[in-house]
Design a protein around this motif. Structure first.
Motif, PDB file in Angstrom:
ATOM      1  N   THR A   1       0.832  -1.211   0.000  1.00 17.13           N
ATOM      2  CA  THR A   1       0.000   0.000   0.000  1.00 17.13           C
ATOM      3  C   THR A   1       0.865   1.259   0.000  1.00 17.13           C
ATOM      4  O   THR A   1       0.606   2.207  -0.749  1.00 17.13           O
ATOM      5  N   ASN A   2       1.913   1.275   0.817  1.00 19.30           N
ATOM      6  CA  ASN A   2       2.798   2.437   0.875  1.00 19.30           C
ATOM      7  C   ASN A   2       3.552   2.641  -0.435  1.00 19.30           C
ATOM      8  O   ASN A   2       3.784   3.782  -0.850  1.00 19.30           O
ATOM      9  N   HIS A   3       3.932   1.546  -1.098  1.00 16.13           N
ATOM     10  CA  HIS A   3       4.584   1.670  -2.405  1.00 16.13           C
ATOM     11  C   HIS A   3       3.650   2.346  -3.413  1.00 16.13           C
ATOM     12  O   HIS A   3       4.070   3.221  -4.176  1.00 16.13           O
ATOM     13  N   ILE A   4       2.389   1.942  -3.420  1.00 15.55           N
ATOM     14  CA  ILE A   4       1.420   2.501  -4.371  1.00 15.55           C
ATOM     15  C   ILE A   4       1.202   3.985  -4.106  1.00 15.55           C
ATOM     16  O   ILE A   4       1.199   4.813  -5.029  1.00 15.55           O
ATOM     17  N   ILE A   5       1.044   4.348  -2.832  1.00 18.24           N
ATOM     18  CA  ILE A   5       0.822   5.758  -2.478  1.00 18.24           C
ATOM     19  C   ILE A   5       2.042   6.597  -2.855  1.00 18.24           C
ATOM     20  O   ILE A   5       1.919   7.681  -3.454  1.00 18.24           O
ATOM     21  N   ALA A   6       3.240   6.109  -2.511  1.00 18.49           N
ATOM     22  CA  ALA A   6       4.467   6.859  -2.809  1.00 18.49           C
ATOM     23  C   ALA A   6       4.639   7.045  -4.314  1.00 18.49           C
ATOM     24  O   ALA A   6       5.005   8.135  -4.785  1.00 18.49           O
ATOM     25  N   LYS A   7       4.382   5.994  -5.077  1.00 13.81           N
ATOM     26  CA  LYS A   7       4.538   6.096  -6.535  1.00 13.81           C
ATOM     27  C   LYS A   7       3.549   7.090  -7.117  1.00 13.81           C
ATOM     28  O   LYS A   7       3.887   7.863  -8.037  1.00 13.81           O
ATOM     29  N   THR A   8       2.318   7.105  -6.598  1.00 15.20           N
ATOM     30  CA  THR A   8       1.310   8.052  -7.091  1.00 15.20           C
ATOM     31  C   THR A   8       1.736   9.489  -6.841  1.00 15.20           C
ATOM     32  O   THR A   8       1.625  10.354  -7.715  1.00 15.20           O
ATOM     33  N   ILE A   9       2.254   9.761  -5.630  1.00 14.10           N
ATOM     34  CA  ILE A   9       2.662  11.126  -5.278  1.00 14.10           C
ATOM     35  C   ILE A   9       3.851  11.576  -6.120  1.00 14.10           C
ATOM     36  O   ILE A   9       3.872  12.689  -6.665  1.00 14.10           O
ATOM     37  N   VAL A  10       4.851  10.716  -6.243  1.00 16.47           N
ATOM     38  CA  VAL A  10       6.059  11.081  -6.994  1.00 16.47           C
ATOM     39  C   VAL A  10       5.745  11.246  -8.483  1.00 16.47           C
ATOM     40  O   VAL A  10       6.253  12.165  -9.141  1.00 16.47           O
ATOM     41  N   THR A  11       4.901  10.383  -9.029  1.00 17.35           N
ATOM     42  CA  THR A  11       4.535  10.494 -10.450  1.00 17.35           C
ATOM     43  C   THR A  11       3.808  11.798 -10.728  1.00 17.35           C
ATOM     44  O   THR A  11       4.046  12.462 -11.747  1.00 17.35           O
ATOM     45  N   GLU A  12       2.912  12.199  -9.812  1.00 21.64           N
ATOM     46  CA  GLU A  12       2.193  13.466  -9.984  1.00 21.64           C
ATOM     47  C   GLU A  12       3.153  14.650  -9.930  1.00 21.64           C
ATOM     48  O   GLU A  12       3.049  15.590 -10.720  1.00 21.64           O
ATOM     49  N   ALA A  13       4.108  14.604  -8.995  1.00 23.49           N
ATOM     50  CA  ALA A  13       5.085  15.694  -8.899  1.00 23.49           C
ATOM     51  C   ALA A  13       5.955  15.756 -10.148  1.00 23.49           C
ATOM     52  O   ALA A  13       6.230  16.845 -10.672  1.00 23.49           O
ATOM     53  N   GLU A  14       6.375  14.604 -10.656  1.00 21.09           N
ATOM     54  CA  GLU A  14       7.213  14.576 -11.858  1.00 21.09           C
ATOM     55  C   GLU A  14       6.437  15.077 -13.076  1.00 21.09           C
ATOM     56  O   GLU A  14       6.972  15.800 -13.916  1.00 21.09           O
ATOM     57  N   ARG A  15       5.173  14.704 -13.160  1.00 24.75           N
ATOM     58  CA  ARG A  15       4.347  15.112 -14.314  1.00 24.75           C
ATOM     59  C   ARG A  15       4.132  16.616 -14.350  1.00 24.75           C
ATOM     60  O   ARG A  15       4.095  17.226 -15.427  1.00 24.75           O
ATOM     61  N   THR A  16       3.993  17.230 -13.169  1.00 22.38           N
ATOM     62  CA  THR A  16       3.714  18.667 -13.096  1.00 22.38           C
ATOM     63  C   THR A  16       4.971  19.495 -12.834  1.00 22.38           C
ATOM     64  O   THR A  16       4.863  20.702 -12.592  1.00 22.38           O
ATOM     65  N   SER A  17       6.151  18.856 -12.846  1.00 25.86           N
ATOM     66  CA  SER A  17       7.429  19.539 -12.579  1.00 25.86           C
ATOM     67  C   SER A  17       7.419  20.253 -11.240  1.00 25.86           C
ATOM     68  O   SER A  17       7.951  21.365 -11.099  1.00 25.86           O
ATOM     69  N   ALA A  18       6.819  19.628 -10.254  1.00 30.52           N
ATOM     70  CA  ALA A  18       6.741  20.211  -8.909  1.00 30.52           C
ATOM     71  C   ALA A  18       7.677  19.465  -7.970  1.00 30.52           C
ATOM     72  O   ALA A  18       8.146  18.360  -8.271  1.00 30.52           O
ATOM     73  N   GLY A  19       7.943  20.073  -6.823  1.00 28.14           N
ATOM     74  CA  GLY A  19       8.683  19.410  -5.763  1.00 28.14           C
ATOM     75  C   GLY A  19       7.720  18.816  -4.753  1.00 28.14           C
ATOM     76  O   GLY A  19       6.503  19.004  -4.833  1.00 28.14           O
ATOM     77  N   ILE A  20       8.255  18.103  -3.781  1.00 30.60           N
ATOM     78  CA  ILE A  20       7.444  17.459  -2.741  1.00 30.60           C
ATOM     79  C   ILE A  20       7.888  17.992  -1.390  1.00 30.60           C
ATOM     80  O   ILE A  20       9.081  18.070  -1.094  1.00 30.60           O
ATOM     81  N   SER A  21       6.908  18.362  -0.583  1.00 30.86           N
ATOM     82  CA  SER A  21       7.166  18.874   0.761  1.00 30.86           C
ATOM     83  C   SER A  21       6.576  17.892   1.767  1.00 30.86           C
ATOM     84  O   SER A  21       5.374  17.634   1.769  1.00 30.86           O
ATOM     85  N   LEU A  22       7.445  17.312   2.612  1.00 29.71           N
ATOM     86  CA  LEU A  22       7.033  16.316   3.597  1.00 29.71           C
ATOM     87  C   LEU A  22       7.172  16.855   5.010  1.00 29.71           C
ATOM     88  O   LEU A  22       8.034  17.688   5.286  1.00 29.71           O
TER      89      LEU A  22
END
Length: 385
Positions: free
Chosen positions: A253-274
């Motif tokens: 489940t955590n792999h799926i969530i992480a991949k979704t977040i990172v893919t969205e950031a890569e697609r929109t050329s955004a960074g991630i804030s944790l």
């Protein structure tokens, strides 16, 4: 960037017997080395080698295997002392800490044994390995893995590999040194609010609900309790079959969530804030029924997955202080404890905006991420007069 990949060995009967005997022998000897180290006050690795190396060679270990056994023992004591210094095993003279300090470390019979390139060689085309055992070097031991795992092994494997036995099945866990992608300049940041009811909520609208994993965890807990109460052979067999099932489910489940977040950031050329959530279990006080839920919350694993996937994709990532993110209005920045009406509702006392509490917090985390990124890029060199 170092990652680990796991392959499943498919040995024949004689090969499996040799591997099993080897693991039992090296871990028994590791227990003996641990006793020597404990009796001598856990000396440095070189001194420990002086007291144990000749004996290990005399009982049949090869030179490299003996070195690995000694280093394995020294590494676990280094980890133990680091945990003691950090206070992870309680305060001085506490029961848990005294128990950890008062006896030598013991190794399980099937515990991992490290192998280097002198003891283990890979044949990627044939998908076989040649590996050292107490019965001599055995060749043509087949292994199976996914196609991308094989490609990663072929291209990036570097360093040691660990042999382990789990429920009668042998695995090799190999270290791979994968190059990181070049980081791009982010066009804004995606804030990620981590929680229990909602595992992850992002400022772009993605929300991973925790209701399904929560129900699954509760169902597994109830089933384990029923089987443990029966105490029959079949119940114990079922418990063994179901061991680590919940852990694998949460990890997937955590792999799926992480991949979704990172893919969205890569697609929109955004960074991630944790959020920086280290030490939250020590800071938060909860009633007894809530402790199981908190300690079953694998937020650190999810954070690690997001970090390594972001590094592989070249996505910029920053950590921010989560203080007051759930009490601050993302529109007017008004901070008030009463803004958080209940777990899911946020109503600002300043401007009156109504929002989902986790979504509001994710926007605040995104804003803090932009500030941290900008501050990190600003020059600290005084201006030239």
């Amino acid at each position: 960037m170092k990652i680990v990949v796991q392959v499943k060995l498919m040995p024949e009967a004689e090969q499996a017997a040799a591997l099993r005997s080897t693991l039992r022998t090296v871990n028994d000897l590791a227990c003996w080395v641990s006793q020597v180290a404990f009796a001598r006050g856990v000396p440095r690795e070189y001194e420990l080698r002086r007291h144990t190396y000749l004996h290990l060679k005399a009982v049949g270990l090869g030179a490299q295997a003996a070195q690995h056994v000694i280093k394995k023992v020294r590494d676990v004591y280094t980890t133990l002392h680091a945990n003691l210094r950090a206070g992870h095993l309680g305060r001085p003279k506490s029961r848990r800490r005294v128990k950890a300090e008062s006896k030598p470390i013991v190794f399980r019979p099937e515990a991992a044994q490290p192998y280097d390139d002198r003891c283990l060689s890979w044949q990627y085309d044939q998908q076989t390995v040649s590996i050292w055992t107490m019965a001599g070097r055995i060749k043509n031991v087949s292994f199976v893995c996914a196609a991308d795992t094989l490609k990663t092994l072929r291209d990036y494997r570097k360093g040691e590999s660990d042999l382990i036995e789990r429920d009668g099945v042998f695995y090799l866990i190999a270290t791979c040194d994968v190059p990181e992608a070049e980081q791009y300049e982010p066009d804004g940041f995606i804030g990620v609010d981590l929680g229990i009811v909602n595992i992850a909520t992002t400022s772009t609208g993605y929300q991973a609900a925790g209701r399904g994993p929560g129900r699954y965890r509760k169902r597994q807990l109830t089933l384990r309790a029923k089987l443990q109460k029966k105490r029959t052979k079949s119940a114990k067999r079922r418990l063994k079959e179901r061991s680590r099932r919940e852990q694998r489910h949460v990890k997937n489940t955590n792999h799926i969530i992480a991949k979704t977040i990172v893919t969205e950031a890569e697609r929109t050329s955004a960074g991630i804030s944790l959020e920086e959530l280290k030490g939250i279990r020590q800071r938060v006080r909860l009633r007894k029924p809530q402790r199981v839920t908190l300690h079953s919350w694998a937020f650190a694993q999810l954070g690690d997955f997001i970090v390594y996937k972001a590094r592989r994709a070249g996505v910029p990532l920053v950590y921010v202080d989560p203080a007051y993110t759930s009490q601050t209005c993302c529109e007017c920045q008004h901070i008030d404890k009463r803004n958080r009406v209940d777990r899911g509702l946020f109503i600002c006392r300043g401007c009156g905006v109504v929002a989902h509490a986790d979504r509001n917090a994710s926007h605040n985390i995104a804003r803090k991420g932009e500030a941290v990124w900008t501050a990190g890029r600003e020059s600290r060199v005084p201006a030239t007069p």
